[in-house]
Write a protein that holds these residues in place. Structure first.
Motif, PDB file in Angstrom:
ATOM      1  N   ARG A  33      41.453  36.263  32.344  1.00  0.00           N
ATOM      2  CA  ARG A  33      42.383  35.752  33.350  1.00  0.00           C
ATOM      3  C   ARG A  33      43.765  35.675  32.700  1.00  0.00           C
ATOM      4  NH1 ARG A  33      40.773  30.859  36.834  1.00  0.00           N
ATOM      5  NH2 ARG A  33      39.371  30.597  35.106  1.00  0.00           N
ATOM      6  N   ILE A  93      41.926  35.534  39.630  1.00  0.00           N
ATOM      7  CA  ILE A  93      42.079  36.964  39.369  1.00  0.00           C
ATOM      8  C   ILE A  93      41.829  37.214  37.891  1.00  0.00           C
ATOM      9  CG2 ILE A  93      43.730  38.845  39.330  1.00  0.00           C
ATOM     10  CD1 ILE A  93      44.112  38.322  42.075  1.00  0.00           C
ATOM     11  N   ARG A 101      39.545  42.152  39.048  1.00  0.00           N
ATOM     12  CA  ARG A 101      38.408  41.468  39.661  1.00  0.00           C
ATOM     13  C   ARG A 101      38.909  40.170  40.275  1.00  0.00           C
ATOM     14  NH1 ARG A 101      33.239  41.114  36.156  1.00  0.00           N
ATOM     15  NH2 ARG A 101      33.092  43.217  36.965  1.00  0.00           N
ATOM     16  N   GLN A 102      38.530  39.956  41.522  1.00  0.00           N
ATOM     17  CA  GLN A 102      38.904  38.736  42.220  1.00  0.00           C
ATOM     18  C   GLN A 102      37.639  37.912  42.450  1.00  0.00           C
ATOM     19  OE1 GLN A 102      40.206  39.112  46.302  1.00  0.00           O
ATOM     20  NE2 GLN A 102      41.938  37.807  45.815  1.00  0.00           N
ATOM     21  N   ARG A 104      35.741  34.641  43.831  1.00  0.00           N
ATOM     22  CA  ARG A 104      35.763  33.530  44.780  1.00  0.00           C
ATOM     23  C   ARG A 104      34.565  32.651  44.465  1.00  0.00           C
ATOM     24  NH1 ARG A 104      37.230  38.093  47.364  1.00  0.00           N
ATOM     25  NH2 ARG A 104      35.201  38.540  48.224  1.00  0.00           N
ATOM     26  N   SER A 108      32.502  38.006  44.600  1.00  0.00           N
ATOM     27  CA  SER A 108      33.574  38.604  43.816  1.00  0.00           C
ATOM     28  C   SER A 108      33.798  40.033  44.285  1.00  0.00           C
ATOM     29  CB  SER A 108      33.250  38.572  42.322  1.00  0.00           C
ATOM     30  OG  SER A 108      32.159  39.414  42.050  1.00  0.00           O
ATOM     31  N   THR A 110      35.593  43.714  42.811  1.00  0.00           N
ATOM     32  CA  THR A 110      36.185  44.448  41.703  1.00  0.00           C
ATOM     33  C   THR A 110      36.814  45.723  42.243  1.00  0.00           C
ATOM     34  OG1 THR A 110      34.501  43.580  40.211  1.00  0.00           O
ATOM     35  CG2 THR A 110      35.732  45.502  39.457  1.00  0.00           C
ATOM     36  N   VAL A 142      47.176  41.413  46.731  1.00  0.00           N
ATOM     37  CA  VAL A 142      46.832  42.664  46.055  1.00  0.00           C
ATOM     38  C   VAL A 142      46.638  43.727  47.126  1.00  0.00           C
ATOM     39  CG1 VAL A 142      45.185  43.815  44.543  1.00  0.00           C
ATOM     40  CG2 VAL A 142      45.717  41.400  44.183  1.00  0.00           C
ATOM     41  N   LEU A 150      43.256  42.650  49.373  1.00  0.00           N
ATOM     42  CA  LEU A 150      42.146  41.753  49.048  1.00  0.00           C
ATOM     43  C   LEU A 150      42.383  40.390  49.700  1.00  0.00           C
ATOM     44  CD1 LEU A 150      41.596  42.431  45.250  1.00  0.00           C
ATOM     45  CD2 LEU A 150      40.162  43.161  47.129  1.00  0.00           C
ATOM     46  N   VAL A 153      43.274  34.672  47.052  1.00  0.00           N
ATOM     47  CA  VAL A 153      42.601  33.645  46.266  1.00  0.00           C
ATOM     48  C   VAL A 153      43.616  32.780  45.524  1.00  0.00           C
ATOM     49  CG1 VAL A 153      41.115  33.262  44.274  1.00  0.00           C
ATOM     50  CG2 VAL A 153      40.440  34.886  45.991  1.00  0.00           C
TER      51      VAL A 153
END
Length: 184
Positions: A33, A93, A101-102, A104, A108, A110, A142, A150, A153
Motif C-alpha cells: 500500500r 489500494i 489491487r483494490q 474492499r 477485491s 485486481t 481509477v 473501479l 474505496v
C-alpha cells in the motif's frame, strides 16, 4: 517521560531516504500500500479485536461451565470478528509490478497495469467512514481502459484520511506516481 522522546531520537538517528527511493531490504515484487492506514481504520479494527477478546473469554467461561456447543459458537463468532478486523485494516489500494489491487471489506479487484488509464481525484458525494451516509468530498478514481472505473474505496472522508486532507493529497499523488512508475 522518556518513552515520548525515544521515538524522536530514533527518527533523528534513522537514515533519511528520498520519497521515491526504495529501502535496500524492501521487496518490490510484493503487493504494498503506498500510504499508511489511518487512525480511524486502525482504531475501528482495534475496537473489533477488543470485542473479539471478550467473546473469546466468554467462550472459555462457557466451555468451563460445560456447554461445548455454546463455546464453539462463541469461538466461531470471535474468529469471524478477528477476520473482519484484519480485513478492515487491509482495505484500500495496493500496488505491485503486476498491477493495481483494490481491496474492499468483502471482495477485491485486481487490474493489470495496461488496463489502468488514469488515477485521479474527483469531487463527488462519498461515504462518510464507509457508512451509508454520503457527504461531499474527494475520491480517488481509477479509470479503466475498457471504460468505466473501479468502485471508489479511498476517499478523504474514509477511515484513512478523515480530518487529514493533506494526507489524502499525498496518498493520491503516491498512487498516481506508482501507476506512472510501473506503466513505463
Amino acid at each position: 517521560m522518556p518513552f515520548l522522546t525515544a521515538d524522536r531520537d530514533a527518527e533523528a538517528l534513522a537514515p533519511a531516504t528520498a520519497p521515491g527511493e526504495n529501502l535496500p531490504y524492501e521487496d518490490l515484487d510484493r503487493w504494498r500500500r503506498p500510504y499508511r492506514p489511518g487512525p480511524w481504520r486502525v482504531g475501528g479494527s482495534a475496537l473489533v479485536l477488543l470485542l473479539a477478546s471478550y467473546v473469546l473469554f466468554s467462550a472459555l467461561i462457557i466451555a468451563l461451565a460445560g456447554s461445548l456447543p455454546g463455546a464453539g459458537i462463541c469461538f466461531a463468532v470471535a474468529v469471524l470478528m478477528i477476520t473482519v478486523a484484519v480485513r478492515l485494516v487491509r482495505v484500500g489500494i495496493w500496488v505491485s509490478p503486476q498491477g493495481l489491487r483494490q481491496l474492499r471489506l468483502t471482495s477485491s479487484t485486481t487490474v493489470a497495469w495496461p488496463d489502468v488509464t488514469t488515477v485521479r481525484t474527483a469531487q463527488q458525494p462519498v461515504r462518510w467512514l464507509g457508512l451509508p451516509r454520503t457527504v461531499q468530498g474527494q475520491a480517488l478514481v481509477v479509470d479503466l481502459a475498457r471504460g468505466g472505473s473501479l468502485p471508489v474505496v479511498v476517499t478523504d472522508r474514509g477511515g484513512d484520511f478523515l480530518g487529514r486532507p493533506e494526507a489524502f493529497a499525498m496518498a493520491a499523488d503516491a498512487v498516481a506516481d506508482q501507476v506512472v512508475g510501473y506503466r513505463h
